[in-house]
Design a protein around this motif. Structure first.
Motif, PDB file in Angstrom:
ATOM      1  N   GLY A  23       1.269  -1.159   0.075  1.00 27.78           N
ATOM      2  CA  GLY A  23      -0.059  -0.151   0.234  1.00 27.78           C
ATOM      3  C   GLY A  23       0.828   1.011  -0.078  1.00 27.78           C
ATOM      4  N   ARG A  28      -6.778  -7.835  15.041  1.00 19.94           N
ATOM      5  CA  ARG A  28      -6.766  -8.875  14.092  1.00 19.94           C
ATOM      6  C   ARG A  28      -7.116  -9.795  15.184  1.00 19.94           C
ATOM      7  NH1 ARG A  28     -10.455  -6.449  11.859  1.00 19.94           N
ATOM      8  NH2 ARG A  28      -9.429  -4.950  12.583  1.00 19.94           N
ATOM      9  N   LEU A  70     -15.450  -0.973  10.206  1.00 20.36           N
ATOM     10  CA  LEU A  70     -14.180  -0.501   9.345  1.00 20.36           C
ATOM     11  C   LEU A  70     -14.533   0.008   7.551  1.00 20.36           C
ATOM     12  CD1 LEU A  70     -11.794  -2.894  10.342  1.00 20.36           C
ATOM     13  CD2 LEU A  70     -12.272  -0.658  11.097  1.00 20.36           C
ATOM     14  N   MET A  83     -16.753   3.085   7.260  1.00 27.83           N
ATOM     15  CA  MET A  83     -15.626   3.966   7.360  1.00 27.83           C
ATOM     16  C   MET A  83     -15.108   3.732   5.486  1.00 27.83           C
ATOM     17  SD  MET A  83     -13.314   3.607  10.771  1.00 27.83           S
ATOM     18  CE  MET A  83     -14.676   4.485  12.208  1.00 27.83           C
ATOM     19  N   THR A  84     -14.847   2.783   4.947  1.00 29.89           N
ATOM     20  CA  THR A  84     -14.075   3.079   3.556  1.00 29.89           C
ATOM     21  C   THR A  84     -15.310   3.274   2.668  1.00 29.89           C
ATOM     22  OG1 THR A  84     -12.784   0.925   4.308  1.00 29.89           O
ATOM     23  CG2 THR A  84     -11.821   1.773   2.659  1.00 29.89           C
ATOM     24  N   ILE A  98     -14.510   5.356  -1.869  1.00 26.29           N
ATOM     25  CA  ILE A  98     -14.597   4.215  -2.512  1.00 26.29           C
ATOM     26  C   ILE A  98     -15.239   4.367  -3.062  1.00 26.29           C
ATOM     27  CG2 ILE A  98     -15.070   1.936  -2.877  1.00 26.29           C
ATOM     28  CD1 ILE A  98     -12.194   1.755  -1.782  1.00 26.29           C
ATOM     29  N   LEU A 116     -14.600   7.113  -5.179  1.00 27.77           N
ATOM     30  CA  LEU A 116     -13.589   6.908  -6.555  1.00 27.77           C
ATOM     31  C   LEU A 116     -14.065   5.951  -7.071  1.00 27.77           C
ATOM     32  CD1 LEU A 116     -10.425   5.940  -4.596  1.00 27.77           C
ATOM     33  CD2 LEU A 116     -10.603   7.962  -6.251  1.00 27.77           C
ATOM     34  N   ALA A 168     -13.002  12.008   4.111  1.00 29.52           N
ATOM     35  CA  ALA A 168     -13.271  11.061   3.547  1.00 29.52           C
ATOM     36  C   ALA A 168     -12.076   9.900   3.610  1.00 29.52           C
ATOM     37  CB  ALA A 168     -13.907  11.266   2.350  1.00 29.52           C
ATOM     38  N   LEU A 200     -11.226   8.496   6.701  1.00 29.74           N
ATOM     39  CA  LEU A 200     -12.028   7.619   7.630  1.00 29.74           C
ATOM     40  C   LEU A 200     -11.689   6.034   6.877  1.00 29.74           C
ATOM     41  CD1 LEU A 200     -15.884   8.315   7.775  1.00 29.74           C
ATOM     42  CD2 LEU A 200     -14.597   7.321   9.162  1.00 29.74           C
ATOM     43  N   ALA A 201     -11.222   6.616   5.012  1.00 27.47           N
ATOM     44  CA  ALA A 201     -10.523   4.910   4.830  1.00 27.47           C
ATOM     45  C   ALA A 201      -9.334   4.948   4.606  1.00 27.47           C
ATOM     46  CB  ALA A 201     -11.154   6.086   3.222  1.00 27.47           C
ATOM     47  N   TYR A 236      -8.361   4.766   7.907  1.00 21.33           N
ATOM     48  CA  TYR A 236      -8.555   3.893   8.815  1.00 21.33           C
ATOM     49  C   TYR A 236      -8.664   3.119   8.054  1.00 21.33           C
ATOM     50  CZ  TYR A 236      -9.414   2.138  13.831  1.00 21.33           C
ATOM     51  OH  TYR A 236      -9.521   1.799  14.626  1.00 21.33           O
ATOM     52  N   GLY A 237      -9.793   2.897   7.788  1.00 21.54           N
ATOM     53  CA  GLY A 237     -10.808   1.310   7.674  1.00 21.54           C
ATOM     54  C   GLY A 237      -9.561   0.854   6.907  1.00 21.54           C
ATOM     55  N   LEU A 238      -8.951   1.133   6.201  1.00 20.66           N
ATOM     56  CA  LEU A 238      -7.413   0.206   5.056  1.00 20.66           C
ATOM     57  C   LEU A 238      -6.616  -0.541   5.956  1.00 20.66           C
ATOM     58  CD1 LEU A 238      -8.460   1.753   1.381  1.00 20.66           C
ATOM     59  CD2 LEU A 238      -8.897  -0.345   2.403  1.00 20.66           C
ATOM     60  N   SER A 239      -5.554   0.575   7.357  1.00 17.55           N
ATOM     61  CA  SER A 239      -5.049   0.242   7.770  1.00 17.55           C
ATOM     62  C   SER A 239      -4.866  -0.790   8.300  1.00 17.55           C
ATOM     63  CB  SER A 239      -5.131   1.322   9.059  1.00 17.55           C
ATOM     64  OG  SER A 239      -5.244   1.601   9.775  1.00 17.55           O
ATOM     65  N   GLN A 240      -6.449  -1.796   9.275  1.00 19.64           N
ATOM     66  CA  GLN A 240      -6.127  -2.601   9.766  1.00 19.64           C
ATOM     67  C   GLN A 240      -6.511  -4.318   8.758  1.00 19.64           C
ATOM     68  OE1 GLN A 240      -6.413  -2.325  13.547  1.00 19.64           O
ATOM     69  NE2 GLN A 240      -6.634   0.063  12.635  1.00 19.64           N
ATOM     70  N   LEU A 293     -10.044  -3.551  -1.662  1.00 18.47           N
ATOM     71  CA  LEU A 293     -10.302  -2.388  -1.739  1.00 18.47           C
ATOM     72  C   LEU A 293      -8.656  -1.665  -1.321  1.00 18.47           C
ATOM     73  CD1 LEU A 293     -13.161  -2.733   0.861  1.00 18.47           C
ATOM     74  CD2 LEU A 293     -13.537  -2.113  -1.735  1.00 18.47           C
ATOM     75  N   LEU A 294      -8.211  -2.236  -1.032  1.00 12.70           N
ATOM     76  CA  LEU A 294      -6.929  -1.310  -1.294  1.00 12.70           C
ATOM     77  C   LEU A 294      -6.115  -1.319  -2.257  1.00 12.70           C
ATOM     78  CD1 LEU A 294      -4.587   0.165   0.394  1.00 12.70           C
ATOM     79  CD2 LEU A 294      -3.253  -1.579   0.912  1.00 12.70           C
ATOM     80  N   VAL A 323      -8.169   1.274  -4.472  1.00 13.58           N
ATOM     81  CA  VAL A 323      -7.624   2.900  -4.010  1.00 13.58           C
ATOM     82  C   VAL A 323      -6.135   2.972  -5.321  1.00 13.58           C
ATOM     83  CG1 VAL A 323      -6.222   3.833  -2.675  1.00 13.58           C
ATOM     84  CG2 VAL A 323      -8.900   3.017  -2.417  1.00 13.58           C
ATOM     85  N   VAL A 329     -11.556  12.863  -2.924  1.00  9.88           N
ATOM     86  CA  VAL A 329     -10.783  12.124  -2.334  1.00  9.88           C
ATOM     87  C   VAL A 329      -9.150  11.959  -3.634  1.00  9.88           C
ATOM     88  CG1 VAL A 329      -9.541   9.668  -1.760  1.00  9.88           C
ATOM     89  CG2 VAL A 329     -12.046  10.239  -1.367  1.00  9.88           C
ATOM     90  N   LEU A 334      -4.693   9.396   0.154  1.00 11.09           N
ATOM     91  CA  LEU A 334      -4.742   8.480   1.362  1.00 11.09           C
ATOM     92  C   LEU A 334      -3.771   7.615   1.775  1.00 11.09           C
ATOM     93  CD1 LEU A 334      -8.764   6.706   0.151  1.00 11.09           C
ATOM     94  CD2 LEU A 334      -6.703   5.365   1.956  1.00 11.09           C
ATOM     95  N   VAL A 335      -2.979   7.020   0.511  1.00 15.44           N
ATOM     96  CA  VAL A 335      -2.145   6.433   1.048  1.00 15.44           C
ATOM     97  C   VAL A 335      -1.570   6.083   2.506  1.00 15.44           C
ATOM     98  CG1 VAL A 335      -0.324   4.812   0.180  1.00 15.44           C
ATOM     99  CG2 VAL A 335      -2.385   5.233  -1.028  1.00 15.44           C
ATOM    100  N   ARG A 342      -2.719   6.193   5.641  1.00 14.81           N
ATOM    101  CA  ARG A 342      -2.768   5.039   5.922  1.00 14.81           C
ATOM    102  C   ARG A 342      -1.365   4.832   6.447  1.00 14.81           C
ATOM    103  NH1 ARG A 342      -1.253   0.939   3.209  1.00 14.81           N
ATOM    104  NH2 ARG A 342      -2.588  -0.966   3.729  1.00 14.81           N
TER     105      ARG A 342
END
Lengths: 362, 303
Positions: free
Chosen positions: A29, A46, A73, A76-77, A81, A84, B100, B103-104, B106-110, B119-120, B123, B158, B163-164, B167
């Motif tokens: 990422g 996790r 989560l 939030m995403t 998304i 995009l 946006a 939130l995203a 954080y969501g994608l950091s898990q 999803l990642l 992006v 966005v 975002l990256v 994250r």
């Protein structure tokens, strides 16, 4: 904290096998070499969840239970998304109008399909090749005359001894990066233009005014100066970070071995910057068709389309001015595809040279 | 002299006087090249009409001060409205973008959460291929956003790169703290707002600045999507009346702003527009600057 997490992790089901894979994506990422750390941190939650629900867990959880666990989560995403999807992916699909003779009243569904004839028209259009040539020329000039300047400037700034002086200088050189192109072009006009300061001074002293800002021969010089003025300072930031990461002991031992200032720069500073330089150079190669829109659009009329038309302004003028949407979409698609190929190639090159590039080799 | 070299390691020889002079001259010259255009622009906008007229153009030496140009500028509706449009778009846009993105990010950091990988990937894929100006224009017009202020916000809301970066920053935070909160039954929302965000003020400020500057400077989107010139943001006004050199008083749109009653010369008013476009950025960014290296570059260099 760490102790607790670790010990409890040891007593229950170890989070091992499944989490290894997500950790690898995590580094993909764009976070590159922090992947190891990021993976570990990301794995923690996790692991806690799996423990939280008790008993040893089957390797695959049902979609339902994962949804119940992760719905927050996902929610939030969602906004990002969705944005995009609507404003990136939908228009990407919209490129199919390149194969149509699109007209707005019939829409994508109703417009006639014309195969590759739009492409043929584009490739026989001399103005397209002229714009492509200008784009490559500008990118080339940028590479030669713009690229080394932030490196030199960063080394210079890094050598400033007084911390306060350094901060002030940094504030000044970063500043133009935050100005819009309209503003930058305006400022250049006020200084170099026909009604600008230099001409004003020349006139007052009895010389003929000099208008650099409308002279096609000066175009490359003007746009390159503008880029340097606007972004050379900002470009130093990444090199300054790299300079700060160089091990000071290397300098000391080199000095002890009798290396002078220039030798240390040559054998320690520059090799220390090498990875960043190569990375940026490769990224630049992948980005060669994107010289920007606004700077050229704003000065197209002053300098003339012959020298200042680049691919983006060509696309703009092709369609929004003439109303032929398909022609613009074709040019955009060609630019996008060539750009994609360049990025992939540049990344391959980056991987060959042991760098991470934009995305990781998986 | 001695204080200047006090914190230098013993092995580092002292630079010679000529070397230091050369270095300082270079740096001073760079600073002057950047600051000088701003200086003449600000000075001209603040000069009384007599000074501008006697200079025959831009003012180099201060001769009194006058706010007439600014008074003229804001006496009519056009520039005032453009400033309000730009401020509004910047405020709303930055809020939408930051929300946006945070939130995203954080969501994608898990890592390991449901659908995290696809999803990642979705992006990251946006880095590789730009949709193209024309299909995007057609989409915006089909959705009915032409001449709507949202057209200045939503298409660029966005930024995948921001975002990256964000994250990457979240992933570098110590995970044990949020783990223990989770054990105590905290929701993801609570963890994000109460634990993660307070630890991420620097990166939030930097990303927020990037978005805000983007919206304030946006020109391209406005050119494409805003046909109605009563809705123009400041950058378009700047181009129309300053960069293209159109006379303020002779133009029908802005004419009522400065018509007849104006006592400040055109050039001073034009420079005042430049200053108005310049000032917010120049004052906000130094406040955030100290976070640049720490907040963003670490992520960017590594990624």
């Amino acid at each position: 904290m760490t102790d607790r997490a670790d010990s409890s992790g040891g007593t229950t089901a170890p989070p091992a096998p499944r989490s290894a894979a997500p950790a690898a994506t995590g580094s993909g990422g764009g976070s590159g070499s922090d992947g190891g750390r990021g993976g570990r941190v990301g794995r923690g939650p996790r692991a806690v969840r799996r423990r939280g629900a008790g008993a040893p867990r089957p390797r695959r959880r049902s979609l339902r239970s994962r949804l119940r666990r992760d719905w927050q989560l996902l929610l939030m995403t969602l906004p990002a998304i969705a944005l995009l999807a609507v404003f990136h992916y939908t228009p990407t699909l919209g490129n199919i109008i390149a194969f149509q003779d699109y007209n707005p009243w019939d829409g994508v569904i109703g417009s006639p399909w014309v195969g590759f004839s739009q492409f043929e028209r584009l490739f026989t259009d001399a103005r397209f090749w002229s714009a492509a040539g200008n784009t490559l020329m500008i990118a080339g000039i940028q590479l030669v005359f713009f690229f080394p300047i932030p490196i030199a400037l960063a080394i210079l700034l890094d050598s400033v001894l007084s911390r306060r002086m350094r901060l002030v200088l940094q504030s000044i050189v970063y500043m133009p990066h935050f100005f819009s192109w309209v503003l930058v072009v305006t400022l250049f006009q006020q200084v170099l233009g026909g009604a600008g300061l230099f001409s004003q001074i020349l006139r007052q002293n009895g010389y003929a005014p000099l208008d650099v800002m409308t002279n096609p021969d000066a175009f490359l010089f003007v746009v390159t100066s503008q880029m340097i003025w606007k972004d050379a300072g900002w470009g130093t930031i990444i090199f300054l970070a790299a300079l700060a990461a160089i091990n000071q002991n290397l300098y000391e031992s080199a000095a002890v071995d009798g290396a002078g200032r220039w030798r240390r720069m040559w054998h320690i500073t520059l090799p220390g910057l090498r990875p960043v330089i190569i990375l940026l150079l490769i990224l630049k190669l992948g980005d060669i068709l994107n010289v920007g829109f606004e700077q050229f659009y704003l000065q197209r009329d002053a300098f003339g389309a012959n020298v200042s038309e680049v691919l983006d302004t060509f696309i703009y003028h092709q369609t929004l001015v003439t109303g032929n949407f398909s022609a613009g979409a074709v040019a955009g698609l060609v630019k996008g595809i060539v750009g994609l190929i360049l990025i992939v190639l540049a990344n391959k090159l980056a991987h060959k040279m042991g760098e991470n590039g934009i995305y990781r080799r998986s | 002299m001695s204080t200047l070299f006090a914190d230098r390691p013993v092995w580092a020889e002292r630079p010679s006087l000529p070397a230091r002079a050369a270095k300082n001259t270079t740096l001073a010259a760079i600073a002057v090249v950047i600051v000088f255009p701003l200086y003449i622009v600000v000075l001209t906008s603040l000069s009384p009409a007599s000074a501008v007229n006697s200079a025959g153009g831009l003012v180099l030496v201060p001769q009194g001060i006058s706010f007439q140009a600014y008074a003229d500028l804001f006496s009519g509706g056009v520039v005032t409205r453009a400033v309000l449009v730009s401020l509004g778009v910047t405020a709303v846009g930055t809020a939408v973008s930051l929300a946006a993105t945070i939130l995203a990010a954080y969501g994608l950091s898990q890592t390991g959460s449901l659908w995290h990988r696809p999803l990642l990937f979705a992006v990251l894929l946006t880095f590789l291929f730009a949709p193209g100006m024309i299909p995007l224009y057609l989409l915006v017009s089909n959705v009915g956003l032409i001449d709507s202020y949202w057209s200045l916000i939503l298409p660029t809301a966005v930024n995948a790169f921001n975002l990256v970066v964000m994250r990457a920053f979240f992933m570098n935070l110590p995970g044990e703290i949020s783990d223990s909160a989770r054990v105590d039954g905290a929701s993801e929302w609570t963890i994000l707002t109460r634990l993660v965000l307070p630890m991420s003020k620097g990166v939030t400020a930097v990303i927020g600045l990037f978005y805000a500057v983007g919206y304030w400077n946006a020109f391209f989107n406005a050119i494409l999507y805003i046909n109605d010139n009563s809705k123009w943001p400041l950058q378009l006004i700047l181009r129309q009346y300053v960069q293209q050199g159109q006379q303020l008083s002779s133009n029908s749109v802005i004419g009522d702003a400065v018509q007849g009653t104006s006592s400040a010369p055109n050039l001073a008013i034009q420079m005042a527009i430049v200053v108005v476009a310049l000032v917010p950025v120049t004052f906000i960014y130094p406040l955030v600057q100290k976070h640049f290296t720490k907040g963003v570059i670490i992520g960017a260099v590594k990624g």
